[in-house]
Scaffold this motif. Structure first.
Motif, PDB file in Angstrom:
ATOM      1  N   ASP A 285       0.818  -1.207   0.000  1.00  0.00           N
ATOM      2  CA  ASP A 285       0.000   0.000   0.000  1.00  0.00           C
ATOM      3  C   ASP A 285       0.856   1.263   0.000  1.00  0.00           C
ATOM      4  N   GLU A 286       1.940   1.283   0.786  1.00  0.00           N
ATOM      5  CA  GLU A 286       2.736   2.497   0.903  1.00  0.00           C
ATOM      6  C   GLU A 286       3.481   2.847  -0.380  1.00  0.00           C
ATOM      7  N   ALA A 287       3.712   1.856  -1.247  1.00  0.00           N
ATOM      8  CA  ALA A 287       4.443   2.094  -2.493  1.00  0.00           C
ATOM      9  C   ALA A 287       3.527   2.232  -3.697  1.00  0.00           C
TER      10      ALA A 287
ATOM     11  N   SER B  70       3.412   5.877  -5.277  1.00  0.00           N
ATOM     12  CA  SER B  70       4.603   6.286  -6.037  1.00  0.00           C
ATOM     13  C   SER B  70       4.695   5.527  -7.354  1.00  0.00           C
TER      14      SER B  70
ATOM     15  N   ARG C 238       9.776   8.531   0.595  1.00  0.00           N
ATOM     16  CA  ARG C 238       9.128   8.303   1.892  1.00  0.00           C
ATOM     17  C   ARG C 238       8.765   6.840   2.125  1.00  0.00           C
ATOM     18  N   THR C 239       8.993   5.981   1.144  1.00  0.00           N
ATOM     19  CA  THR C 239       8.538   4.596   1.253  1.00  0.00           C
ATOM     20  C   THR C 239       9.661   3.660   1.682  1.00  0.00           C
TER      21      THR C 239
ATOM     22  N   PRO D  43       9.133  -0.151   1.457  1.00  0.00           N
ATOM     23  CA  PRO D  43       8.460  -1.436   1.254  1.00  0.00           C
ATOM     24  C   PRO D  43       9.451  -2.592   1.272  1.00  0.00           C
TER      25      PRO D  43
END
Length: 656
Positions: free
Chosen positions: A250-252, A255, A280-281, A283
């Motif tokens: 999810d966090e990547a 981007s 900021r990622t 993963p």
């Protein structure tokens, strides 16, 4: 272009030897890529072909064009979850699909040359086997270099066939129906005439982008955006990125989505948006891709690398990053050029087990990387530093202990290095990327960015700056406290190895009179200033071979401190004239006596002039519906390094 690409050269490559990372995949582009492993069509096609060079089993590398190809392990891949493996499978395909773009940016006619080689080598009749073998070596070098210029020496290389022999192969391939991109012998003759000065001439080849593509935007296009330059190749990158999105953390995902939009539209603002999102990622599976250059405009060069996190090493790097303010306050340059506490933002860090690399990240040494490159973005968005320890370990294992034994200045230095093993190099790499890249700041009086003022010297000056920061901090007690090295003597070993690199790196430059790679130029500056200040000596050993020795490590650290203060002033002020004087004096010319001595002894060790690395093939096992059940790592047994896929026929095969 060369300065940009080489600005990511690793400390390992600069001080030991030059390396170039490339890989294996199964792609379908006009640019010759690496053979698929599935049903081994290349093995069948190679029957009856002349035997190619064999693997040096005791060394675990094989040689193409004087370059040793080293297998890069990806330990821990089997422990990944199926979604993580599946994402890496798609990412590895996306990573390398842009090699065609990179080649075109550096070499006129790259795609046409690739198509020609693909067709000719895939359809060569048996009676022309000798010509095919000689052209195959050229094709391998072309693929390895992503163009027609040797990445280490900067020299052009030409086929070991004459134009008439190439024409005979091309005509034979045309009669067999091979896809040469032309119709009829008249068009084929015109193609060969057009490519002749590019393939056989020794004058510099300008980049495709500069020669005829100025003003065109690199983009794949979509319904609301017309296709642009390299649309077909970029669409392949985009397709594989989209295939991987359902498996992306999810966090990547945000981007990666921005990256897809950037490659489809070519919008300059999306380049900055992608950088801000990506830094900021953190993963488990990470991908860095896009066009890298001196600004946010996507007119730079394609580059990509993918891998998965080594959690233990990543934790150590995070602890180092947490000390960014500590190190900033101890920099040996003017206080005005140090960042204030509120300006210090610890970088996001990670150690990645690299699985695939391509474009600018595959054509040069890469054991560490910090993005974004642009100083303005670094100050506002922060940075993300990645190290690739599996690449570093593979290269160190390939070169073995012989170089240290042959070039170490004395038994004490050799004993230190053997006791510390790879810790000094790993510590230098970490300090360069995690601490060095973000350290310092531009002068407040500048109206332009330092890099824009330094122009072509920005890359070598930055490599010199971060090398000096790493060297200076090696003796700081915090290095021991953080566990980067086992004991204080390893700081001395780091200096010994680095200074020795001023000699050993010359194994790769051939007959070049000047150095072009920024990392190499940086090492020469440090060593030669140390030589001038009498902290270093270069003298013949008992066997008559030259040795570079740090006479006094404390004195050499003082040299490093003074030189770093000078370099930071130049960098912060964008003083190109001062940078030019520094490199013209200490970091450009290749000393003939040093080169002759090193290359003679290097050959005596049985080592290739440079090393390159090959990544594995990721093979997807699917069910009847096409759903991926598992992804496996494969190193083809009989095609040890399938450099080129020529319509299912491997151009250079190695047999174990």
């Amino acid at each position: 272009m060369k300065g940009l690409v080489s600005s990511i050269v690793s400390i390992l490559a600069a001080v030991l030897f030059s390396v170039c990372c490339t890989g294996s995949d199964a792609r379908r582009t006009p640019f010759p890529t690496d053979a698929a492993v599935g049903d081994r069509p290349a093995e069948r096609a190679m029957k009856g072909k002349p035997e190619m060079p064999r693997l040096a089993k005791e060394r675990h590398w094989q040689t193409v064009g004087g370059v040793g190809l080293v297998r890069v392990p990806v330990d821990g891949f089997e422990k990944l979850s199926l979604p993580e493996k599946t994402l890496l499978y798609h990412d590895s395909l996306a990573v390398r699909a842009g090699d065609a773009v990179f080649a075109s940016e550096t070499t006129d006619g790259a795609l046409e040359i690739s198509r020609l080689l693909t067709a000719v080598l895939g359809a060569a009749p048996s009676e022309l086997a000798d010509i095919r073998a000689r052209l195959g070596d050229y094709a391998a070098r072309f693929r390895l270099s992503r163009g027609l210029r040797d990445p280490w020496s900067g020299a052009r290389f030409v086929p070991q066939v004459i134009p008439g022999e190439l024409a005979a192969l091309a005509e034979a391939a045309s009669r067999q129906g091979a896809d040469l991109g032309v119709h009829g012998l008249d068009e084929l003759e015109a193609l060969l005439l057009r490519l002749k000065p590019l393939m056989f001439g020794r004058s510099p080849a300008s980049s495709g982008a500069a020669a005829g593509d100025a003003g065109q935007v690199r983009r794949a296009g979509r319904k609301d955006v017309p296709a642009g330059l390299y649309a077909r190749e970029l669409m392949e990158v985009v397709t594989h990125l989209r295939d991987g999105l359902p498996f992306t953390a999810d966090e990547a995902r945000a981007s990666t989505g921005i990256l897809v939009d950037l490659l489809e539209t070519g919008e300059p603002r999306l380049s900055e948006a992608y950088a801000r999102a990506w830094v900021r990622t953190v993963p488990r599976v990470d991908l860095a891709a896009g066009f890298i250059g001196g600004s946010a405009d996507p007119r730079g060069s394609f580059a990509a690398i993918a891998g998965f996190r080594d959690e233990a090493r990543s934790s150590r790097l995070a602890r180092l990053a947490g000390q960014a303010l500590y190190f900033e306050q101890r920099m040996p340059f003017e206080i005005a050029l140090r960042r204030l506490p509120r300006e210090v933002r610890p970088p996001v860090t990670g150690a990645l087990v690299a699985v695939a690399a391509a474009g600018a990240y595959g054509a040069v040494p890469l054991t560490g990387l910090t993005l974004p490159f642009e100083q303005r973005l670094r100050q506002s968005a922060g940075t993300k530093s990645l190290l690739f320890p599996n690449v570093e370990a593979a290269l160190l294992a390939a070169i073995g202990p012989e170089v240290a034994r042959a070039f170490a200045p004395d038994p004490d230095a050799l004993a230190r290095e053997e006791r510390c093993k790879g810790a000094p190099i790993e510590a230098l790499s970490a300090l360069r990327e995690v601490i060095g890249r973000g350290a310092g700041k531009a002068s407040a009086t500048l109206k332009e960015t330092p890099d824009s003022m330094l122009t072509d010297l920005a890359a070598p000056l930055e490599e010199l700056r971060v090398d000096l920061i790493a060297l200076y901090m090696m003796f700081d007690p915090k290095i021991l406290e953080l566990g980067l090295v086992p004991d204080g003597e390893c700081a001395k070993a780091a200096y010994d190895i680095y200074v020795r690199g001023a000699l050993t790196q010359l194994s790769a430059v051939g007959d070049a009179a000047t150095l072009t790679l920024p990392g190499m130029r940086a090492v020469q500056v440090v060593a030669r200033v140390g030589l001038e200040r009498k902290a270093v000596e270069v003298a013949a050993g008992e066997d008559g071979g030259l040795r570079a020795r740090v006479k006094d490590h404390a004195a050499m650290r003082a040299v490093v401190a003074d030189l770093l203060a000078r370099v930071q002033r130049i960098k912060s002020g964008g003083d190109r004239e001062a940078a030019a004087r520094l490199f013209e004096t200490y970091g450009t010319a290749v000393p003939d006596d040093w080169r002759r001595d090193v290359q003679r002894r290097w050959r005596a060790l049985g080592l290739p002039r440079a090393f390159s690395c090959r990544f594995p093939v990721l093979e997807a096992r699917r069910d009847e519906s096409g759903r991926i059940l598992d992804v496996e790592i494969a190193y083809p047994e009989s095609l040890v390094f399938p450099l080129l896929q020529f319509q299912g026929v491997d151009g250079v095969a190695f047999h174990e």
